[in-house]
Design an enzyme around this catalytic site. Structure first.
Site, PDB file in Angstrom:
ATOM      1  N   SER A   1      21.539  14.267  12.179  1.00  0.00           N
ATOM      2  CA  SER A   1      20.227  14.402  11.539  1.00  0.00           C
ATOM      3  C   SER A   1      19.740  15.845  11.451  1.00  0.00           C
ATOM      4  CB  SER A   1      19.177  13.550  12.256  1.00  0.00           C
ATOM      5  OG  SER A   1      18.776  14.155  13.459  1.00  0.00           O
TER       6      SER A   1
ATOM      7  N   LYS B   1      14.314  16.774  16.741  1.00  0.00           N
ATOM      8  CA  LYS B   1      13.774  16.828  15.377  1.00  0.00           C
ATOM      9  C   LYS B   1      12.931  18.088  15.192  1.00  0.00           C
ATOM     10  CE  LYS B   1      15.025  12.688  13.847  1.00  0.00           C
ATOM     11  NZ  LYS B   1      16.110  12.536  14.797  1.00  0.00           N
TER      12      LYS B   1
END
Length: 197
Positions: free
Chosen positions: A119, A156
């Site tokens: 990701s 993230k």
């Protein structure tokens, strides 16, 4: 490095920093006072560090110890983090890895995590990389963070607007996650990436 307990590691770091600051090692009582333990407890830590080869002591002489194996720039690798979905937070010590001092922020604790998933590939953080994380409980918009939500951790980019936090992947094929700010706990900010070629 796996043979040191977390407390032994902290005692050894204290000894190294004390010597650097003062030019001589701490006494058993100073170690005991620093860690809020008895002098006997401090002595037992010194005996363990000596048996494991990290310090050398001269019996019967105060302050007669020297560090034989430094861990100053050895940072704990405490497991894996998913660069994808959230994952249950499990912290376990795998190893210590030496990191150049120039990568470390003075006055902060650091830890390493092994990345699982894709990701964050648009930030050049790939599956199998090690991320160096500066332990802190705050973030600025755009920081790459290790965040915990409902007991699960993820890697993230952090963005906050009002009372909403967006945890955004760096992969166009994946979607952001949105949470109320009070549900998100920042565990640290990524300050480095290491990769085997």
């Amino acid at each position: 490095m796996k043979d040191l307990t977390e407390r032994q590691r902290k005692v050894l770091l204290f000894i190294e920093e004390f010597i650097e600051k003062n030019g001589y090692p701490p006494s058993v009582r100073e170690i005991a006072r620093r860690f809020r333990i008895t002098p006997r407890g401090a002595l037992l830590h010194l005996i363990a560090l000596e048996k494991k080869g990290y310090i050398e002591r001269k019996n019967g002489k105060p302050r007669a110890l020297r560090v034989s194996k430094s861990i100053r720039n050895k940072i704990p690798l405490i497991g894996e983090i998913r660069a994808g979905e959230k994952r249950e937070a499990v912290e376990y010590l795998e190893d210590y890895i030496e990191i150049p001092e120039s990568f470390l922020s003075s006055g902060y604790d650091h830890f390493l995590l092994k990345v699982k998933g894709e990701s964050m590939i648009e930030e050049h953080i790939c599956d199998g990389d090690l991320v160096l994380v500066r332990r802190q409980d705050w973030a600025q918009n755009g920081d790459i963070v290790v965040a915990m939500v409902d007991g699960e951790v993820t890697l993230k980019k952090f963005y906050q607007r009002g009372d909403t936090v967006e945890l955004r992947p760096a992969n166009r094929e994946m979607s952001s996650m949105f949470f109320k700010a009070e549900k998100v706990k920042i565990l640290g900010k990524v300050v480095g990436v290491f990769r085997k070629l």
